[in-house]
Design a protein around this motif. Structure first.
Motif, short mmCIF file in Angstrom:
data_model
loop_
_atom_site.label_atom_id
_atom_site.label_comp_id
_atom_site.label_asym_id
_atom_site.label_seq_id
_atom_site.Cartn_x
_atom_site.Cartn_y
_atom_site.Cartn_z
N UNK A 1 11.43 12.94 -60.03
CA UNK A 1 10.74 12.52 -61.24
C UNK A 1 11.75 11.94 -62.23
N UNK A 2 11.26 11.11 -63.14
CA UNK A 2 12.12 10.53 -64.17
C UNK A 2 12.76 11.67 -64.98
N UNK A 3 14.10 11.66 -65.11
CA UNK A 3 14.76 12.79 -65.79
C UNK A 3 14.42 12.88 -67.27
N UNK A 4 13.94 11.80 -67.87
CA UNK A 4 13.62 11.81 -69.29
C UNK A 4 12.16 12.15 -69.56
N UNK A 5 11.26 11.63 -68.73
CA UNK A 5 9.83 11.82 -68.98
C UNK A 5 9.16 12.79 -68.01
N UNK A 6 9.77 12.99 -66.84
CA UNK A 6 9.16 13.82 -65.81
C UNK A 6 8.14 13.09 -64.97
N UNK A 7 7.91 11.82 -65.25
CA UNK A 7 6.89 11.05 -64.51
C UNK A 7 7.40 10.68 -63.13
N UNK A 8 6.48 10.67 -62.15
CA UNK A 8 6.82 10.23 -60.80
C UNK A 8 6.79 8.71 -60.72
N UNK A 9 7.52 8.11 -59.77
CA UNK A 9 7.46 6.66 -59.59
C UNK A 9 6.06 6.21 -59.20
N UNK A 10 5.79 4.94 -59.41
CA UNK A 10 4.48 4.39 -59.01
C UNK A 10 4.23 4.63 -57.53
N UNK A 11 3.03 5.07 -57.20
CA UNK A 11 2.67 5.33 -55.81
C UNK A 11 3.00 6.73 -55.35
N UNK A 12 3.63 7.53 -56.20
CA UNK A 12 3.99 8.90 -55.86
C UNK A 12 3.21 9.87 -56.75
N UNK A 13 3.01 11.07 -56.25
CA UNK A 13 2.32 12.09 -57.01
C UNK A 13 3.15 13.36 -57.05
N UNK A 14 3.01 14.11 -58.14
CA UNK A 14 3.82 15.31 -58.34
C UNK A 14 3.40 16.43 -57.41
N UNK A 15 4.38 17.09 -56.84
CA UNK A 15 4.18 18.28 -56.02
C UNK A 15 5.01 19.41 -56.63
N UNK A 16 4.75 20.67 -56.27
CA UNK A 16 5.60 21.75 -56.77
C UNK A 16 7.07 21.48 -56.41
N UNK A 17 7.93 21.68 -57.40
CA UNK A 17 9.36 21.43 -57.17
C UNK A 17 10.06 22.72 -56.77
N UNK A 18 10.71 22.69 -55.61
CA UNK A 18 11.50 23.82 -55.17
C UNK A 18 12.83 23.84 -55.92
N UNK A 19 13.12 24.95 -56.57
CA UNK A 19 14.40 25.18 -57.23
C UNK A 19 15.06 26.36 -56.53
N UNK A 20 16.16 26.07 -55.87
CA UNK A 20 16.86 27.07 -55.06
C UNK A 20 18.15 27.47 -55.77
#
Length: 505
Positions: A423-442
């Motif tokens: 996702x965009x580091x400033x806005x959190x938005x995904x690129x065009x054509x992509x959709x947000x999924x749960x983000x794994x933080x390890x």
């Protein structure tokens, strides 16, 4: 772990300085390191030279590595009919580089006497092997699709200086701020040479480390938007108590033994090896407390460069390829799935594969690098290209944030990257054509003792991340791998939890 007081004792400061002066372990190659663009003397006087001269000096001293174009990252479309053959040939390219690097490392004395030896006996044969392998890749693709153009130009590799500098004892963090590690690197080494680091001779070196207390806070997060998904789902899968290790990589090199050329830790799915397919994953046992999570989480091990002969000391992927020392087990492994600051999230598809970071970032460049090194109590400052030296009472932390945008169609892609994105580091938005999924933080925590001095004034040994031998154990090459094997019911519960702003497990 208790939060430290951010005050370092004189003993600790002396130990940090000693890191730069200590030749580590048995069997380290004695070399003089130079930058690719200039040679610098250990006395602090700078002598300018051409890149070619610097490479020559490095080759004469043995402090160079092999830089090859990464063919796999250039592939955008690989039809299913050709995938198995192409994967095996790509894995062979990695094997060829590893073998060439070992020959280069073993030929230090010969190269000092004959500057053309490296080209004639190492780099020339490597190019010939790569040319034949790349041709087989193109033939395999040509059978079922259009023949790719330009791959043949990727056969030639170059020698490059390691980029480690002897004598100055200075490192540089990701903000370009020089950090003093002590000016003693040349002490005790004949002719002003410095150890190339590690008992295997291919790193790490003193300049790969930095005192975390000298790094400025650098973490920022995007501001949450109105439609943000603010929940969190935690899965507990242990810390690899089963000691499941192998040198395979089922995502990048399926069906190939030792496809990673370094050892991985595994938690979650216990069926993960080079030959595991979706059916094996679905039927596999899991170390996760919630049995609905059979996902596979794996990462390269950390090792202490202390001379310990591990179970793989003489094996490929282990000591035979420069990955040596005591394997360090994480004291904590935290696996969290978080939402998106600008939108709700959708379910991940089962068997989605994600790689974060780049195991070849030292030679590939940092476009896909995603290493994040820090210390407990200091996680507002993250390092990408240096290992942290943590104060007493603080532990080393490796954090991997995986891609959180999905193309909505594919569980993998030819280069294992195009189907997911950050996702965009400033806005959190995904690129065009992509959709947000749960983000794994390890988040992995290691209780590594801070540097200390023995009666002889020598520092405790370095630690390093396992990697391809030619990557010299650079911290920027850290990476993580994930295969989603959540059952549908649990995945849906995760999504509902995150979208509702709840904390669940």
């Amino acid at each position: 772990m208790p939060r430290n007081t951010r005050k370092r004792s004189k003993r600790a400061r002396r130990a940090v300085a000693a890191l730069a002066a200590t030749a580590l372990g048995a069997g380290g190659v004695v070399v003089a390191n130079v930058y690719a663009s200039a040679g610098e003397s250990g006395s602090g006087n700078t002598t300018r030279s051409s890149p070619q001269d610097a490479i020559g000096q490095a080759m004469e001293a043995g402090s160079a590595t092999i830089d090859c174009p990464d063919v796999g990252t250039r592939l955008r479309q690989v039809p299913d009919q050709a995938k198995s053959e192409v994967d095996k040939e790509l894995a062979l390219l990695d094997q060829q580089v590893a073998e060439a690097y070992k020959r280069l490392q073993d030929s230090t004395r010969v190269i000092r006497q004959d500057s053309k030896f490296a080209d004639n006996a190492v780099m020339g044969p490597l190019k010939d092997k790569r040319t034949a392998t790349i041709e087989r890749i193109m033939i395999a693709l040509d059978r079922v699709a259009d023949r790719p153009q330009g791959l043949e130009s990727l056969a030639a590799c170059t020698l490059r200086a390691s980029g480690n500098q002897a004598g100055t004892g200075k490192g540089e963090n990701q903000n370009g701020q020089g950090q003093e590690l002590g000016n003693g690197q040349d002490q005790g080494n004949e002719g002003g040479d410095a150890a190339n680091g590690g008992q295997a001779g291919n790193g790490p070196v003193a300049a790969d480390f930095v005192d975390i207390t000298s790094v400025q806070p650098n973490v920022s997060v995007p501001q949450n938007q109105q439609n943000a998904s603010l929940g969190k789902f935690t899965t507990d899968c242990g810390v690899n108590e089963n000691k499941l290790y192998n040198t395979d990589n089922v995502i990048v090199a399926p069906g190939v033994d030792n496809g990673a050329h370094h050892t991985h830790d595994y938690v979650g799915n216990q069926a993960n090896d080079a030959f595991a397919g979706n059916e094996e994953f679905a039927a596999g046992e899991t170390t996760c407390r919630n049995q609905g999570d059979k996902s596979s989480y794996y990462w390269p091990v950390l090792r202490l460069q202390d001379g310990t002969e591990e179970f793989d000391a003489n094996q490929q992927g282990g000591g035979a390829e420069g990955n040596v020392g005591k394997i360090l087990n994480a004291s904590e492994v935290t696996l969290e799935y978080v939402g998106n600051p600008s939108s709700k999230v959708v379910a991940m598809p089962k068997f989605l594969r994600i790689i974060t970071g780049d195991a070849k970032a030292f030679t590939n460049g940092t476009a896909n690098a995603n290493a994040a090194w820090s210390c407990t109590g200091f996680e507002d400052r993250q390092l990408t290209d240096r290992y942290p030296i943590c104060p007493e009472g603080s532990s080393v932390v490796r954090t991997s944030k995986f891609q959180s945008c999905w193309d909505g169609q594919n569980i993998d892609s030819a280069n294992h990257r195009d189907h997911v994105a950050f996702a965009d580091p400033n806005t959190g938005a995904c690129p065009n054509g992509f959709q947000a999924i749960p983000q794994l933080v390890q988040r992995l925590v290691y209780d590594i003792a801070p540097p200390s001095l023995n009666d002889n004034g020598q520092s405790s040994p370095f630690f390093s991340v396992d990697g391809f031998p030619e990557q010299l154990h650079k911290p920027v090459t850290d990476h993580g791998d994930f295969v989603n094997v959540f059952d549908e019911q649990l995945m849906n519960r995760m999504v509902e939890c995150i979208n509702a702003g709840q904390n669940c497990q």
